[in-house]
Write a protein that holds these residues in place. Structure first.
Motif, short mmCIF file in Angstrom:
data_model
loop_
_atom_site.label_atom_id
_atom_site.label_comp_id
_atom_site.label_asym_id
_atom_site.label_seq_id
_atom_site.Cartn_x
_atom_site.Cartn_y
_atom_site.Cartn_z
N ILE A 32 0.85 -1.19 0.00
CA ILE A 32 0.00 0.00 0.00
C ILE A 32 0.88 1.24 0.00
CG2 ILE A 32 -1.92 -1.10 1.21
CD1 ILE A 32 -0.98 0.28 3.77
N GLY A 33 0.27 2.39 -0.23
CA GLY A 33 1.00 3.65 -0.15
C GLY A 33 1.78 4.00 -1.40
N ASN A 34 1.34 3.50 -2.56
CA ASN A 34 2.04 3.77 -3.81
C ASN A 34 1.42 4.90 -4.62
OD1 ASN A 34 4.00 1.59 -3.60
ND2 ASN A 34 2.27 0.22 -3.91
N GLU A 35 0.24 5.38 -4.19
CA GLU A 35 -0.45 6.42 -4.95
C GLU A 35 0.17 7.78 -4.66
OE1 GLU A 35 -1.91 4.46 -2.74
OE2 GLU A 35 -2.86 2.95 -4.00
N ILE A 36 0.23 8.63 -5.69
CA ILE A 36 0.78 9.98 -5.56
C ILE A 36 -0.26 10.98 -6.03
CG2 ILE A 36 2.56 11.59 -6.35
CD1 ILE A 36 4.43 9.22 -6.65
N VAL A 37 -0.52 12.01 -5.22
CA VAL A 37 -1.48 13.05 -5.59
C VAL A 37 -0.76 14.10 -6.43
CG1 VAL A 37 -3.04 14.83 -4.74
CG2 VAL A 37 -2.80 12.66 -3.49
N PRO A 38 -1.22 14.37 -7.66
CA PRO A 38 -0.55 15.35 -8.52
C PRO A 38 -0.82 16.77 -8.05
CG PRO A 38 -2.55 14.58 -9.56
CD PRO A 38 -2.39 13.76 -8.31
N PRO A 39 0.03 17.74 -8.43
CA PRO A 39 -0.23 19.14 -8.09
C PRO A 39 -1.50 19.62 -8.77
CG PRO A 39 1.53 18.97 -9.72
CD PRO A 39 1.23 17.57 -9.26
N SER A 40 -2.12 20.66 -8.20
CA SER A 40 -3.40 21.11 -8.75
C SER A 40 -3.64 22.57 -8.39
CB SER A 40 -4.54 20.25 -8.20
OG SER A 40 -4.63 20.39 -6.79
N PHE A 41 -4.67 23.16 -9.03
CA PHE A 41 -5.11 24.51 -8.70
C PHE A 41 -6.60 24.50 -8.49
CE2 PHE A 41 -6.80 28.66 -10.18
CZ PHE A 41 -6.28 29.44 -9.14
N ASP A 42 -7.05 25.05 -7.37
CA ASP A 42 -8.47 25.13 -7.06
C ASP A 42 -8.88 26.60 -7.12
OD1 ASP A 42 -11.00 25.19 -6.01
OD2 ASP A 42 -10.60 23.75 -4.42
N PRO A 43 -9.53 27.03 -8.21
CA PRO A 43 -9.89 28.45 -8.37
C PRO A 43 -10.87 28.94 -7.32
CG PRO A 43 -10.94 27.11 -10.06
CD PRO A 43 -9.96 26.22 -9.37
N LYS A 44 -11.69 28.04 -6.77
CA LYS A 44 -12.67 28.46 -5.76
C LYS A 44 -11.99 28.85 -4.45
CE LYS A 44 -16.46 25.59 -7.55
NZ LYS A 44 -17.42 24.51 -7.23
N SER A 46 -8.53 29.49 -4.38
CA SER A 46 -7.28 30.18 -4.72
C SER A 46 -6.06 29.47 -4.12
CB SER A 46 -7.32 31.64 -4.24
OG SER A 46 -8.36 32.34 -4.88
N VAL A 47 -6.10 28.15 -4.17
CA VAL A 47 -5.00 27.34 -3.66
C VAL A 47 -4.29 26.69 -4.82
CG1 VAL A 47 -4.37 25.35 -2.26
CG2 VAL A 47 -6.15 26.90 -1.46
N ASP A 48 -2.99 26.89 -4.89
CA ASP A 48 -2.17 26.36 -5.98
C ASP A 48 -1.08 25.49 -5.39
OD1 ASP A 48 -1.12 25.92 -8.44
OD2 ASP A 48 -0.29 27.92 -8.73
N SER A 49 -0.85 24.31 -5.96
CA SER A 49 0.24 23.45 -5.51
C SER A 49 1.12 23.12 -6.70
CB SER A 49 -0.30 22.16 -4.87
OG SER A 49 -0.98 21.37 -5.82
N TYR A 98 5.21 33.68 -3.28
CA TYR A 98 3.89 33.33 -2.76
C TYR A 98 3.88 32.79 -1.32
CZ TYR A 98 2.44 33.80 -7.61
OH TYR A 98 2.20 34.29 -8.86
N THR A 99 5.02 32.63 -0.72
CA THR A 99 5.06 32.00 0.60
C THR A 99 5.27 33.03 1.71
OG1 THR A 99 6.00 30.00 -0.37
CG2 THR A 99 6.19 30.24 2.00
N ASP A 100 4.46 32.89 2.77
CA ASP A 100 4.65 33.71 3.97
C ASP A 100 5.48 32.90 4.96
OD1 ASP A 100 4.54 35.23 6.24
OD2 ASP A 100 2.36 35.29 6.39
N PHE A 101 6.77 33.17 5.00
CA PHE A 101 7.67 32.36 5.82
C PHE A 101 7.59 32.69 7.31
CE2 PHE A 101 9.49 31.99 1.59
CZ PHE A 101 9.68 30.61 1.52
N GLU A 102 6.80 33.69 7.65
CA GLU A 102 6.56 33.97 9.07
C GLU A 102 5.42 33.11 9.60
OE1 GLU A 102 8.23 35.70 11.14
OE2 GLU A 102 9.64 36.67 9.76
N ARG A 103 4.69 32.42 8.71
CA ARG A 103 3.56 31.57 9.11
C ARG A 103 3.66 30.23 8.41
NH1 ARG A 103 -1.06 32.38 7.70
NH2 ARG A 103 -2.25 31.88 9.56
#
Length: 263
Positions: A32-44, A46-49, A98-103
């Motif tokens: 088990i544990g062989n599946e990989i989640v691909p990067p994605s963008f959710d416009p609703k 505003s989350v981008d990976s 895009y990254t807030d390195f204080e949080r």
């Protein structure tokens, strides 16, 4: 067909089902544990990976092919690489802009929760200014110990099977009281370098009582931060991977999202 020259199939040296099997020829069959989640963008939302290829990767080497602590060292190297962008001059522009390195938040489940804990315990060393881990989420964390805690199972066969899996992943271990699997040995939780922790446990998970024990010991340690624990009733270990749309998963995601947004 003449099969006189064919080699016999390798025998199983260690059967750590349902996780993996190790064969005498060194081959590892990961069950088990062989599946990989691909990067994605959710416009609703505003989350981008994005997947980033570097010298190291958070997609760390896994045991038993690469014994513990390889995964911890890979994760630490990746964390330091991310921190190298805190001044806005890192090699990956996406992180610079895009990254807030204080949080910064760290999340880990199962063995990943174990790694997340150790990363935050290790933070005072070699970390850059401007990189602030404010909180961690530990879900169904893979901690164990020689002696049972709380209502943890005392069944000798069950405990032996967990130790067997641990020794397969970390052949050089001293056993189940190795600090890499038992966070209450060798260091104080008061040294955890973040100000908030959210612990998730599942009612039917063998690791449930370890999660509760971690939460209680963290509060007693003099750590000084804020900790909360969330229990999913009637659910097994990593149920959110098995039934990702069920009501319990939706509730868990809302708790984690709230934790991120409150800080």
């Amino acid at each position: 067909m003449d099969s006189s020259n064919s080699k016999p199939a390798a025998e199983v040296a260690q059967d750590v089902s349902p996780m993996f099997k190790i064969y005498e020829d060194g081959r590892v069959e990961r069950l088990i544990g062989n599946e990989i989640v691909p990067p994605s963008f959710d416009p609703k939302k505003s989350v981008d990976s994005k997947d980033v290829v570097i010298a190291v990767s958070v997609d760390h080497r896994r045991a038993p092919e690469n014994p513990v602590p390889c995964a911890h060292e890979d994760s630490w190297a990746a964390l330091k690489w991310v921190a190298s962008h805190a001044d806005g001059q890192g090699p990956e522009d996406w992180l610079n802009h895009y990254t807030d390195f204080e949080r910064v938040f760290i999340y880990g489940d199962s063995a990943g929760g174990n790694i997340a804990h150790h990363m935050v315990m290790r933070l005072p060393r070699e970390i850059l200014d401007g990189f602030n881990v404010v909180g961690i989420v530990l879900a169904h964390t893979y901690f164990w110990g020689k002696e049972p805690v709380g209502d943890e199972t005392t069944d000798a066969e069950t405990r032996a099977s967990i130790e067997k899996m641990w020794r397969a992943a970390c052949p050089g271990t001293s056993g189940c009281d190795d600090p890499l699997i038992n966070p209450f040995v060798g260091s104080s939780l008061a040294n955890l370098r973040c100000k908030k922790v959210q612990v998730h446990v599942a009612e039917k998970d063998l690791m449930r009582d370890r999660g509760w024990f971690y939460y209680e010991k963290l509060k007693e340690s003099g750590w000084g931060g804020e900790a909360e624990i969330v229990e999913s009733k009637g659910e097994p270990h990593i149920f959110y991977l098995l039934s990702p749309t069920c009501d319990s998963v939706v509730a868990m995601r809302k708790k984690i999202a709230s934790f991120f947004n409150e800080i």
